[in-house]
Design a protein around this motif. Sequence first.
Motif, mmCIF file in Angstrom:
data_model
loop_
_atom_site.group_PDB
_atom_site.id
_atom_site.type_symbol
_atom_site.label_atom_id
_atom_site.label_comp_id
_atom_site.label_asym_id
_atom_site.label_seq_id
_atom_site.Cartn_x
_atom_site.Cartn_y
_atom_site.Cartn_z
ATOM 1 N N GLU A 33 -3.212 -118.798 -3.140
ATOM 2 C CA GLU A 33 -2.844 -120.281 -3.418
ATOM 3 C C GLU A 33 -1.902 -119.642 -1.935
ATOM 4 O O GLU A 33 -0.996 -120.322 -2.076
ATOM 5 C CB GLU A 33 -1.887 -120.120 -4.540
ATOM 6 C CG GLU A 33 -3.285 -120.380 -5.751
ATOM 7 C CD GLU A 33 -2.546 -121.065 -7.013
ATOM 8 O OE1 GLU A 33 -1.312 -121.214 -6.990
ATOM 9 O OE2 GLU A 33 -3.060 -121.431 -7.684
ATOM 10 N N VAL A 73 0.545 -115.987 -12.086
ATOM 11 C CA VAL A 73 0.502 -117.493 -13.221
ATOM 12 C C VAL A 73 0.403 -117.452 -14.816
ATOM 13 O O VAL A 73 0.445 -118.133 -14.964
ATOM 14 C CB VAL A 73 -1.487 -117.609 -13.496
ATOM 15 C CG1 VAL A 73 -1.246 -117.956 -11.561
ATOM 16 C CG2 VAL A 73 -2.104 -116.484 -13.244
ATOM 17 N N GLY A 124 3.315 -117.783 -15.960
ATOM 18 C CA GLY A 124 4.222 -118.608 -16.594
ATOM 19 C C GLY A 124 3.273 -120.371 -17.213
ATOM 20 O O GLY A 124 4.120 -121.338 -18.041
ATOM 21 N N ARG A 125 2.148 -119.701 -16.827
ATOM 22 C CA ARG A 125 2.026 -121.921 -16.567
ATOM 23 C C ARG A 125 1.038 -121.528 -18.075
ATOM 24 O O ARG A 125 0.393 -123.091 -18.182
ATOM 25 C CB ARG A 125 0.557 -121.393 -15.468
ATOM 26 C CG ARG A 125 1.066 -121.058 -14.444
ATOM 27 C CD ARG A 125 -0.022 -121.503 -13.199
ATOM 28 N NE ARG A 125 0.141 -121.406 -11.320
ATOM 29 C CZ ARG A 125 -0.177 -120.717 -10.490
ATOM 30 N NH1 ARG A 125 -1.805 -120.912 -10.756
ATOM 31 N NH2 ARG A 125 0.590 -120.823 -9.361
ATOM 32 N N GLY A 126 1.308 -121.246 -18.305
ATOM 33 C CA GLY A 126 0.576 -121.666 -20.178
ATOM 34 C C GLY A 126 -0.923 -121.594 -19.968
ATOM 35 O O GLY A 126 -1.306 -122.276 -20.848
ATOM 36 N N GLU A 127 -1.568 -121.524 -19.378
ATOM 37 C CA GLU A 127 -3.150 -121.351 -20.035
ATOM 38 C C GLU A 127 -3.725 -120.007 -19.302
ATOM 39 O O GLU A 127 -3.013 -119.318 -18.079
ATOM 40 C CB GLU A 127 -3.737 -122.948 -18.770
ATOM 41 C CG GLU A 127 -3.531 -123.738 -19.049
ATOM 42 C CD GLU A 127 -4.332 -124.526 -18.824
ATOM 43 O OE1 GLU A 127 -5.103 -124.637 -18.375
ATOM 44 O OE2 GLU A 127 -3.574 -125.767 -18.118
ATOM 45 N N ASP A 128 -4.726 -119.712 -19.167
ATOM 46 C CA ASP A 128 -5.205 -118.814 -19.447
ATOM 47 C C ASP A 128 -6.135 -118.739 -17.482
ATOM 48 O O ASP A 128 -5.913 -119.115 -16.565
ATOM 49 C CB ASP A 128 -6.721 -118.522 -19.669
ATOM 50 C CG ASP A 128 -7.456 -117.003 -19.614
ATOM 51 O OD1 ASP A 128 -7.831 -116.816 -20.478
ATOM 52 O OD2 ASP A 128 -7.802 -116.857 -18.491
ATOM 53 N N PRO A 129 -5.520 -117.741 -17.471
ATOM 54 C CA PRO A 129 -4.555 -116.878 -15.812
ATOM 55 C C PRO A 129 -6.204 -117.210 -15.095
ATOM 56 O O PRO A 129 -6.327 -117.491 -13.923
ATOM 57 C CB PRO A 129 -4.035 -115.378 -15.754
ATOM 58 C CG PRO A 129 -4.912 -114.967 -16.777
ATOM 59 C CD PRO A 129 -4.558 -115.978 -18.122
ATOM 60 N N ARG A 134 -8.577 -119.671 -15.166
ATOM 61 C CA ARG A 134 -8.847 -120.489 -14.844
ATOM 62 C C ARG A 134 -8.178 -120.508 -12.705
ATOM 63 O O ARG A 134 -9.398 -120.816 -12.011
ATOM 64 C CB ARG A 134 -7.347 -121.234 -14.526
ATOM 65 C CG ARG A 134 -7.767 -123.167 -14.364
ATOM 66 C CD ARG A 134 -6.751 -123.725 -14.735
ATOM 67 N NE ARG A 134 -6.931 -123.750 -16.063
ATOM 68 C CZ ARG A 134 -7.568 -125.592 -15.973
ATOM 69 N NH1 ARG A 134 -8.412 -126.220 -15.405
ATOM 70 N NH2 ARG A 134 -8.457 -125.496 -17.400
ATOM 71 N N TRP A 135 -7.035 -119.668 -12.285
ATOM 72 C CA TRP A 135 -6.604 -119.523 -11.141
ATOM 73 C C TRP A 135 -7.141 -118.181 -9.896
ATOM 74 O O TRP A 135 -8.046 -118.685 -9.061
ATOM 75 C CB TRP A 135 -5.410 -120.122 -10.826
ATOM 76 C CG TRP A 135 -4.333 -121.022 -11.878
ATOM 77 C CD1 TRP A 135 -4.860 -121.913 -10.793
ATOM 78 C CD2 TRP A 135 -4.645 -121.526 -12.554
ATOM 79 N NE1 TRP A 135 -4.732 -123.169 -11.831
ATOM 80 C CE2 TRP A 135 -3.675 -122.641 -12.324
ATOM 81 C CE3 TRP A 135 -3.978 -120.743 -13.841
ATOM 82 C CZ2 TRP A 135 -3.457 -123.576 -13.878
ATOM 83 C CZ3 TRP A 135 -3.129 -120.899 -14.934
ATOM 84 C CH2 TRP A 135 -3.616 -122.004 -15.051
#
Lengths: 408, 660
Positions: free
Chosen positions: B441, B484, B486-491, B493-494
């Motif tokens: 990113e 990632v 802390g993002r609360g979704e499966d890492p 994804r990014w």
Amino acid sequence: MQTKDPQKGYIAILGWSLRCIDALEKFDRRYVIVAPQWAEDYATQHNIPFVSWDFERLNDRSFEISAKLREMGVDVAIPLFEETVEWAGAINSVLMDNPRLLGQSMLFRDKSLMKRRAQLGGIRVGIFEEAMDHTDVIRFLKRVNQTLLKLDGDPNDPIHFKAFDKAGCLGHRVIRSPDDVAAIADDEFPALLESHLDGWEFAVEAWIKDRKIQFLNISEYVTLGYSVFVPATPELEKYRAKITEQIEKLIEVFDIDFGFIHPEYFVTNDGTMYFGEVAYRPPGFNAFELMERAYGFNAYQALVLSFDPKATQEELDAFFPTPVKDALGHAGCFGVYPRRRVVSELSIPSETEDDPYFEFHELAPPMESKVTKRTAFGTHWGLVYFFGEDPHRLRDLLKAQEELDFYV
Amino acid sequence: MTTSLQDETLNPILRSFDHVLSQLSTASSAGKATYQGRMLDTIKRLLKHPHGIAAIEPRIRELDQAGIFDGTDWAVPSSLVPGMVGNTLRMADSRTVALECVSLLRFLAVARETQSQPGLPAEHARHFLAQVLALNLDRILGAHHEAARVKAGELDGAVDRLLKHILASVGTEGILGQLVDEVWRILRQRPIQVDHVKSMILQIALAMNEQQQGFSASDTRLGADRLISALFGPTQLSREDPGLQTYRDRLGAADTGTLQAEATGMARAMHDTGLVSDYHGAFLRFVLESGQSYLVSDALGLSSTGLDSFRCYQALVQQLIDVAVRPGTAQAVLGIALMLERGILYSPPIAPSLWRLLGARLTPNCEAGLIAAFGADATPHQRLVAGVMMLLGQPLGIGQGNNPTCQSARALSMWALNDPDYLLWQLAQATSNDRVIMHFEGQPLDSALLPAGLALHTPLDADPVSVVLVPHLDRIYAEMGRMVAGRGEDPHRWINPELHGWWVGREFHIAVDIATGKLHEYDQFIRDFHTSYNPMHNGNEPVIHPQPAGIAVTDSQGTFVGWHAISIIRVALDQSGGMRVYFFNPNNDSGQDWGHGIIVSTHGNGERLGEASLPFAQFTSRLYIFHDDGLKTASEVPVSDDEVVTIRELALQSWARNRL
């Protein structure tokens, strides 16, 4: 199969222990196991003489079981567990026509009565008191520490809190502060309070016949509630004569004709012995197994000889080895408590498994991952066994186990 | 001395063993059970000791008579089933594993007729062991399944040792057929690393040599002959494995026709088996050194595509052969041939990148890593060039070894397949600077400054490119995970698009809720996967780039083992008209049994080299993550409810059992 001696009577064993049954199968005495109904299937399957009995409460049916056993030709009942001690007393008082045996067993079952009796008989005990509720505990803690001339703010000397009628370390708490007192549940009362004695704690296993010590073993604790080994180090064994004297006093004071006792003592720096408590049954922490490993004799068979009224002195002399001298080595065990809050599997540390003194373990894989918080001393999850020639190495090894994780 | 050291560690165990054994043997029938556990614990310790098996063997009869099997299923050996042994040996409870090991040693004693067992003739015992060995070849071959690796038990090493011991004792006869089939099955996947396969072929060769009279000219015999000859004597002049020096002498004396026959013979053996003989390497070096390079293309077995590639880039290819093809790295010949066939040299940056690689000077770190993994027979640079050839030729042949680095292995395979230029750039970064810089990113991540990732050590059981690059990639992958977290979704994804490349679809689909681990809108997930990937539902659009996907791996019982990274390569109809997903599994052997009849196929269902495949529905039932490019498809065909229910049930019976 071992042939049985028809000249001798039957022995009744109160309680279910496969190790004990195995020992009896290999011994010349006829026997019967008196145990709860859940064991009946296994007993039938393996042709074990069995009487199903519910030991929950001592009640008027105790005469019924006594009569039943007498009919079967039983000469004596031997208790295996704390809960069966007064049953044995009741049954034996009928079988031997000696009502005193019931009263005696009651003494062994009540830690407070036991202490008073010892004190009355001139045996040194620490300061103790019965506690009916939390305020009694606080008062005792304060009084003990006042006596020690402590000022407010000095760290307290601990006191010990013990359930009246539980075996070993069950229900045993060490109390240092009023906070510890608050952690005691209401249903743990009444209980016995004792002052803490700084000293060396050890246990004795003594087989008695005709008011005479037949064999006396000293079990050295490395850390109370964790580890023990036999025979003891030479440093403790040098008190053997003094300890023998103490046991003879116990025999007098508690009026013990026969059987097996397992008392605990403190010896302080100046060599004074303090009596802790005594049990009239095989010790926990599998000291029997350790003795078998160290000396090669079967401690359950010894138990039968010391209780059986038909056992002869010749038999006993032939059975027991010479303490310490005849030991093949030193055998010890370590009680494992999980050190983590959440565990998923049993994993023997390589430091333990690769040690030449390590023998085997009897640890079970965890049934659930959450470890219940340890109240009081609690119950260990199983034992790890060691054997070796050097008692000091063994002692240090047992001590080192306390820092290892067996459950991760 | 070594022996006394071993005695020192063995004797204390034996002392306990003998004590417990005497307890067990004198115990009454009622007491046996209380001593069996401790007996098994001491057996376990012996098994783990390098000389333990030899110590247990003479005590087997005593153990048996003492009652180690009393009251267990193993009490009657004649009723035991070989098919169940493998599973038992993988069980978590080490006592059960130890008991199975003792049982196997009892069979061995009976087979060798050092012990007799009522109802169990020696012939039966031998047959039993042969079946056990054949069914557990993966352990003997050293190929690690994902399920086995995740659950690695403390006795795994001991069990492998025991199986090898049994193999050495009962011989390979009888299991040979299965062994040969298994080697063929693995070779059809064209793995880059074939050392364990080679060692098995060596075993087969030795066994067949010893017991020549025992073999008829069966299919097995022919299959084994092909494997052995491909390695040790692929052609007329090398038929009887004469040694490299003699072979070169013979080549020097050979006429043109003979050399031509040698070239085609070598190529045929290589493309047939996927194995390259050292004679093949010697042949190539000979023709280049003797100025007969017109034989190279025949020796590589090139088609018109490969031949054209070779002619366009002849200087480069000859230089690559000169550096990469050495005794011990002959396998690179196959890599070079397949790379030429792929035509990737026509892509402008590839040839110059390879020239850069040929001229590269490796950092001392890279050299040390390569020497640690492969030894110093060939120089680290030669190893690496050979490794690059193999990876570019066989992008789906890469395996993660016994390392938790499926993400990195998948990335290497994907780049080799889709973006070889980028792969060569990464490699150049690592070999000249000991670092790989990637961006997440917009933020640069420098592997030299990052802490270790999933793999704590340089992987030593992987291919040369992995040895150099995986430590860097693994760190970067782990760092992306931290960024990632802390993002609360499966890492993934990014991470997946940033780690692998721009072509990874930015639309992310996941079947489970990250917070609870429960299934989340699973029916829709199934429908979405169909409309993204199934040509019957997405307007007949093929998979354009390899796409990363996440699989819930299950074992042969259908029990959930763990999450695993794969890439979807193609979705297409197979010969029988069924829709299949063809995918790459960075695991070393893709042919796995995922339970409930879901058996991953590696050949015979339209797979290309290195691909694994499953029918579309079965694959979907194990899928939990996929990416989508976000483009509207031309015409979506709705998925029938029946289809969704079928897939849903397959998932619910297995990995999703407790996730409703």
